[in-house]
Design a protein around this motif. Structure first.
Motif, PDB file in Angstrom:
ATOM      1  N   PRO A 341       0.790  -1.232   0.000  1.00  0.00           N
ATOM      2  CA  PRO A 341       0.000   0.000   0.000  1.00  0.00           C
ATOM      3  C   PRO A 341       0.828   1.291   0.000  1.00  0.00           C
ATOM      4  CG  PRO A 341      -0.024  -0.973   2.187  1.00  0.00           C
ATOM      5  CD  PRO A 341       0.700  -1.932   1.299  1.00  0.00           C
ATOM      6  N   THR A 342       2.121   1.226   0.280  1.00  0.00           N
ATOM      7  CA  THR A 342       2.933   2.445   0.180  1.00  0.00           C
ATOM      8  C   THR A 342       4.043   2.211  -0.831  1.00  0.00           C
ATOM      9  OG1 THR A 342       4.302   1.644   1.982  1.00  0.00           O
ATOM     10  CG2 THR A 342       2.584   3.218   2.573  1.00  0.00           C
ATOM     11  N   LEU A 343       4.542   3.302  -1.401  1.00  0.00           N
ATOM     12  CA  LEU A 343       5.663   3.240  -2.341  1.00  0.00           C
ATOM     13  C   LEU A 343       6.891   3.777  -1.620  1.00  0.00           C
ATOM     14  CD1 LEU A 343       6.544   2.737  -5.305  1.00  0.00           C
ATOM     15  CD2 LEU A 343       5.944   5.108  -5.779  1.00  0.00           C
ATOM     16  N   ALA A 344       7.938   2.966  -1.530  1.00  0.00           N
ATOM     17  CA  ALA A 344       9.146   3.416  -0.825  1.00  0.00           C
ATOM     18  C   ALA A 344      10.315   2.521  -1.228  1.00  0.00           C
ATOM     19  CB  ALA A 344       8.941   3.341   0.689  1.00  0.00           C
ATOM     20  N   VAL A 345      11.520   3.073  -1.141  1.00  0.00           N
ATOM     21  CA  VAL A 345      12.743   2.315  -1.406  1.00  0.00           C
ATOM     22  C   VAL A 345      13.584   2.325  -0.133  1.00  0.00           C
ATOM     23  CG1 VAL A 345      14.975   2.509  -2.595  1.00  0.00           C
ATOM     24  CG2 VAL A 345      12.858   2.585  -3.913  1.00  0.00           C
ATOM     25  N   TYR A 346      14.167   1.166   0.208  1.00  0.00           N
ATOM     26  CA  TYR A 346      14.969   1.031   1.432  1.00  0.00           C
ATOM     27  C   TYR A 346      16.373   0.597   1.045  1.00  0.00           C
ATOM     28  CZ  TYR A 346      10.249   1.029   3.275  1.00  0.00           C
ATOM     29  OH  TYR A 346       8.953   1.368   3.544  1.00  0.00           O
ATOM     30  N   THR A 347      17.352   1.455   1.319  1.00  0.00           N
ATOM     31  CA  THR A 347      18.722   1.182   0.877  1.00  0.00           C
ATOM     32  C   THR A 347      19.572   0.655   2.040  1.00  0.00           C
ATOM     33  OG1 THR A 347      19.213   3.505   1.246  1.00  0.00           O
ATOM     34  CG2 THR A 347      18.632   2.859  -0.995  1.00  0.00           C
ATOM     35  N   TYR A 348      20.775   0.205   1.729  1.00  0.00           N
ATOM     36  CA  TYR A 348      21.587  -0.512   2.720  1.00  0.00           C
ATOM     37  C   TYR A 348      22.004   0.376   3.886  1.00  0.00           C
ATOM     38  CZ  TYR A 348      26.177   1.536   1.802  1.00  0.00           C
ATOM     39  OH  TYR A 348      27.243   2.392   1.744  1.00  0.00           O
ATOM     40  N   THR A 349      22.160  -0.258   5.033  1.00  0.00           N
ATOM     41  CA  THR A 349      22.497   0.478   6.257  1.00  0.00           C
ATOM     42  C   THR A 349      23.993   0.446   6.566  1.00  0.00           C
ATOM     43  OG1 THR A 349      22.250  -1.547   7.549  1.00  0.00           O
ATOM     44  CG2 THR A 349      20.294  -0.149   7.331  1.00  0.00           C
ATOM     45  N   GLY A 350      24.718  -0.532   5.982  1.00  0.00           N
ATOM     46  CA  GLY A 350      26.126  -0.707   6.341  1.00  0.00           C
ATOM     47  C   GLY A 350      26.303  -1.659   7.518  1.00  0.00           C
ATOM     48  N   TYR A 351      25.182  -2.152   8.083  1.00  0.00           N
ATOM     49  CA  TYR A 351      25.254  -3.003   9.266  1.00  0.00           C
ATOM     50  C   TYR A 351      25.840  -4.382   8.930  1.00  0.00           C
ATOM     51  CZ  TYR A 351      23.704  -5.581  13.422  1.00  0.00           C
ATOM     52  OH  TYR A 351      23.662  -6.356  14.548  1.00  0.00           O
ATOM     53  N   ASN A 352      25.453  -4.960   7.791  1.00  0.00           N
ATOM     54  CA  ASN A 352      26.034  -6.241   7.350  1.00  0.00           C
ATOM     55  C   ASN A 352      25.980  -6.297   5.829  1.00  0.00           C
ATOM     56  OD1 ASN A 352      23.404  -6.989   6.574  1.00  0.00           O
ATOM     57  ND2 ASN A 352      22.988  -7.981   8.527  1.00  0.00           N
ATOM     58  N   ASP A 353      26.516  -7.387   5.242  1.00  0.00           N
ATOM     59  CA  ASP A 353      26.539  -7.479   3.771  1.00  0.00           C
ATOM     60  C   ASP A 353      25.608  -8.594   3.272  1.00  0.00           C
ATOM     61  OD1 ASP A 353      27.900  -9.685   4.630  1.00  0.00           O
ATOM     62  OD2 ASP A 353      29.761  -9.255   3.535  1.00  0.00           O
ATOM     63  N   HIS A 354      24.485  -8.765   3.982  1.00  0.00           N
ATOM     64  CA  HIS A 354      23.550  -9.835   3.595  1.00  0.00           C
ATOM     65  C   HIS A 354      22.592  -9.339   2.508  1.00  0.00           C
ATOM     66  CE1 HIS A 354      24.198 -11.809   7.834  1.00  0.00           C
ATOM     67  NE2 HIS A 354      25.303 -11.728   7.120  1.00  0.00           N
ATOM     68  N   TYR A 355      23.176  -8.974   1.362  1.00  0.00           N
ATOM     69  CA  TYR A 355      22.381  -8.289   0.330  1.00  0.00           C
ATOM     70  C   TYR A 355      21.410  -9.234  -0.374  1.00  0.00           C
ATOM     71  CZ  TYR A 355      26.062  -4.880   1.103  1.00  0.00           C
ATOM     72  OH  TYR A 355      26.933  -4.008   1.689  1.00  0.00           O
ATOM     73  N   MET A 356      21.930 -10.370  -0.874  1.00  0.00           N
ATOM     74  CA  MET A 356      21.066 -11.285  -1.625  1.00  0.00           C
ATOM     75  C   MET A 356      21.567 -12.721  -1.451  1.00  0.00           C
ATOM     76  SD  MET A 356      22.256  -9.762  -5.393  1.00  0.00           S
ATOM     77  CE  MET A 356      22.037 -11.186  -6.436  1.00  0.00           C
ATOM     78  N   TYR A 357      20.638 -13.675  -1.541  1.00  0.00           N
ATOM     79  CA  TYR A 357      20.956 -15.076  -1.244  1.00  0.00           C
ATOM     80  C   TYR A 357      20.029 -15.957  -2.076  1.00  0.00           C
ATOM     81  CZ  TYR A 357      21.158 -19.370   1.644  1.00  0.00           C
ATOM     82  OH  TYR A 357      21.299 -20.668   2.105  1.00  0.00           O
ATOM     83  N   LEU A 358      20.625 -16.972  -2.719  1.00  0.00           N
ATOM     84  CA  LEU A 358      19.805 -17.928  -3.490  1.00  0.00           C
ATOM     85  C   LEU A 358      20.415 -19.311  -3.323  1.00  0.00           C
ATOM     86  CD1 LEU A 358      17.519 -18.494  -5.575  1.00  0.00           C
ATOM     87  CD2 LEU A 358      19.199 -18.079  -7.371  1.00  0.00           C
ATOM     88  N   ASN A 359      19.601 -20.236  -2.802  1.00  0.00           N
ATOM     89  CA  ASN A 359      20.118 -21.584  -2.586  1.00  0.00           C
ATOM     90  C   ASN A 359      19.019 -22.588  -2.878  1.00  0.00           C
ATOM     91  OD1 ASN A 359      22.217 -23.247  -1.981  1.00  0.00           O
ATOM     92  ND2 ASN A 359      21.858 -23.256   0.219  1.00  0.00           N
ATOM     93  N   HIS A 360      19.441 -23.789  -3.289  1.00  0.00           N
ATOM     94  CA  HIS A 360      18.458 -24.780  -3.716  1.00  0.00           C
ATOM     95  C   HIS A 360      19.095 -26.172  -3.603  1.00  0.00           C
ATOM     96  CE1 HIS A 360      14.994 -26.399  -5.461  1.00  0.00           C
ATOM     97  NE2 HIS A 360      15.141 -26.093  -6.730  1.00  0.00           N
ATOM     98  N   GLY A 361      18.346 -27.089  -3.049  1.00  0.00           N
ATOM     99  CA  GLY A 361      18.796 -28.489  -3.067  1.00  0.00           C
ATOM    100  C   GLY A 361      19.912 -28.805  -2.090  1.00  0.00           C
ATOM    101  N   GLN A 362      20.090 -27.984  -1.019  1.00  0.00           N
ATOM    102  CA  GLN A 362      21.133 -28.255  -0.022  1.00  0.00           C
ATOM    103  C   GLN A 362      20.481 -28.683   1.275  1.00  0.00           C
ATOM    104  OE1 GLN A 362      24.467 -26.236   0.939  1.00  0.00           O
ATOM    105  NE2 GLN A 362      25.317 -26.574  -1.085  1.00  0.00           N
ATOM    106  N   GLN A 363      21.145 -29.600   1.979  1.00  0.00           N
ATOM    107  CA  GLN A 363      20.515 -30.062   3.214  1.00  0.00           C
ATOM    108  C   GLN A 363      20.892 -29.230   4.423  1.00  0.00           C
ATOM    109  OE1 GLN A 363      21.331 -34.256   3.042  1.00  0.00           O
ATOM    110  NE2 GLN A 363      19.735 -34.511   1.504  1.00  0.00           N
ATOM    111  N   THR A 364      22.067 -28.591   4.377  1.00  0.00           N
ATOM    112  CA  THR A 364      22.545 -27.938   5.602  1.00  0.00           C
ATOM    113  C   THR A 364      22.179 -26.466   5.689  1.00  0.00           C
ATOM    114  OG1 THR A 364      24.606 -27.564   4.438  1.00  0.00           O
ATOM    115  CG2 THR A 364      24.519 -29.461   5.910  1.00  0.00           C
ATOM    116  N   MET A 365      21.893 -25.825   4.556  1.00  0.00           N
ATOM    117  CA  MET A 365      21.597 -24.380   4.562  1.00  0.00           C
ATOM    118  C   MET A 365      20.158 -24.153   4.102  1.00  0.00           C
ATOM    119  SD  MET A 365      24.379 -22.807   5.486  1.00  0.00           S
ATOM    120  CE  MET A 365      24.363 -21.126   4.874  1.00  0.00           C
ATOM    121  N   PRO A 366      19.550 -23.002   4.488  1.00  0.00           N
ATOM    122  CA  PRO A 366      18.179 -22.735   4.043  1.00  0.00           C
ATOM    123  C   PRO A 366      18.112 -22.673   2.515  1.00  0.00           C
ATOM    124  CG  PRO A 366      18.889 -21.128   5.700  1.00  0.00           C
ATOM    125  CD  PRO A 366      20.088 -21.930   5.342  1.00  0.00           C
TER     126      PRO A 366
END
Length: 470
Positions: A341-366
């Motif tokens: 319902p709102t339009l907004a962009v949220y940019t990085y804080t510098g707190y960590n580098d967890h920008y993007m993640y893609l994983n598939h078919g692994q047993q130990t990680m999400p």
């Protein structure tokens, strides 16, 4: 003497335009004022010629909503000429017309502001937030309308995107959230609508919110059809709307509306603002995580947009090609956003580098696609068990400072799209090169596990499709 002062100011404004721009503006004034004839006679007459509201309305009836034409007229009329009693004439003199064009198209915030104030209300003086809101909504509506009318939406259309009316309100509200009182406070909600803002506050706002000037420039250039094809165009006008590829003739209506496309595109790195290409749509390619991976891996920077079952629209910009691996990827150009319902962009804080993640078919990680936050608590997460996701950001996502984007913390996915932005990377399945399905045996194995086997040939979509749909 008065005549001299008048012509000096007028000449100064005229000199901001290149010769071919000057003749374009002269031609428009002649059309609007109904004057023509040989140049000597014309110049003598042009000084006496004027433009009426009716003439302006007749010229802009198709391209601009009537409310915006009236605002342009009030803006032109507001320009005081030396030696003329202010505000008496209902008609626009040539000097007023040229100074209006010069200030709004070439001027700084200071030069634009008194005209904008009069475009917001004829009377001038301090303005209520509600009046500024109405002006901003009119301005955005006019941009969408005139770009559609002039066929300048570059492959997007009002038919293949979400209805723009809620997008107009959302974008206006996002731009108005930048209005700051002299003490630095930002009134919000109903308080904003009732607050009075003086000229210096609105000048500061126009200076800090570049969209207002860009939108005004589009409305004047495309609405009055003047200077619209000349080389002076800056990139923020050229790339206001990106070229759209991959949607034509496929019967898909994008989750984006035109105001949201304009807003999100303005936050992308400059070199990616010229083109969006549809890589994945759950309505075209089915609701399957392996299909999603097959369509987006190694395709360059992308925008992901999701609609949950409650109708909330949100997503993220991934600055790097998605790769299937158990580590975080990307860089600080990534961001999360909300569209409804709102339009907004949220940019990085510098707190960590967890920008993007893609994983598939692994047993130990999400397994899934995530942006921001951390495992189990992503700012945006789509589970590999396609259809489930979460946005756990209480109170805010550590990576992007975004709030919870979905209606509920754990949401059910209703629809999803992924758009590649900018030019495709060299490696993205160019002819004669191996595709990701050949290079990455893991991706191939995943497809086989999902029962896709070598039908993956059917997943290779021509990268060059729709090149002609501008």
């Amino acid at each position: 003497k008065m005549g001299n002062a008048e012509s000096n100011a007028y000449q100064n404004h005229l000199s901001r335009f290149l010769p071919e721009e000057q003749s374009d503006i002269d031609g428009l004034f002649d059309t609007l004022s109904g004057s023509s004839g040989s140049s000597g006679a014309k110049n003598a007459k042009a000084a006496k010629k004027t433009v009426t509201l009716a003439a302006l309305q007749a010229h802009t009836r198709g391209p601009l909503p009537e409310a915006m034409t009236a605002r342009l007229y009030n803006g032109m009329k507001s320009i005081d000429l030396p030696g003329k009693s202010a505000g008496l004439s209902e008609q626009i003199a040539k000097e007023q017309f040229v100074i209006f064009m010069s200030n709004l198209l070439k001027g700084n915030a200071d030069e634009k502001i008194s005209i904008i104030m009069r475009m917001i209300t004829k009377t001038g003086g301090p303005l209520k937030g509600k009046q500024i809101q109405e002006f901003t909504e009119d301005l955005i509506t006019s941009v969408v309308h005139v770009l559609s009318y002039r066929k300048e939406l570059k492959g997007w259309s009002l038919e293949n995107t979400r209805d723009s009316s809620s997008g107009v309100k959302a974008l206006a509200s996002e731009l108005l959230s930048e209005l700051k009182l002299p003490d630095g406070t930002k009134p919000v909600g109903s308080q904003l609508l009732e607050t009075s803002f003086d000229q210096s506050v609105i000048e500061d706002w126009v200076y800090r919110v570049p969209q207002i000037s860009v939108f005004l420039s589009v409305v004047i250039r495309q609405g009055l059809h003047v200077l619209h094809s000349l080389p002076d165009q800056t990139n923020d006008i050229l790339n206001l709307v990106p070229h759209c590829k991959g949607i034509k003739g496929r019967g898909v209506v994008s989750l984006f509306d035109i105001p949201a496309i304009i807003y999100i595109n303005s936050h992308l790195p400059a070199e990616m603002q010229h083109k969006w290409q549809l890589l994945f749509s759950s309505r075209l390619h089915g609701e399957s995580f392996s299909q999603l991976c097959a369509h987006i891996v190694n395709k360059g920077p992308c925008i992901v947009i999701i609609r949950d079952l409650d109708g909330f629209l949100f997503g993220g910009f991934a600055s790097h090609s998605w790769e299937v691996k158990p580590q975080f990827q990307g860089d600080n150009r990534c961001f999360l956003f909300s569209v409804f319902p709102t339009l907004a962009v949220y940019t990085y804080t510098g707190y960590n580098d967890h920008y993007m993640y893609l994983n598939h078919g692994q047993q130990t990680m999400p397994n899934g696609l995530g942006m921001g936050g951390q495992h189990g608590y992503f700012g945006l997460w789509i589970d590999s068990d396609y259809g489930k996701g979460h946005s756990k950001a209480k109170p805010r996502c550590t990576t992007y400072n975004s709030p919870q984007l979905s209606a509920k913390e754990d949401f059910t996915l209703d629809a999803m799209e992924v758009w590649a932005v900018g030019d495709a990377p060299e490696s993205a399945g160019k002819k004669g090169k191996k595709s990701i399905l050949d290079v990455d045996p893991q991706a191939q194995a995943l497809l086989e596990m999902a029962g896709k086997s070598r039908q993956s040939e059917g997943l290779r979509e021509p990268l060059e499709e729709d090149e002609g749909d501008d």
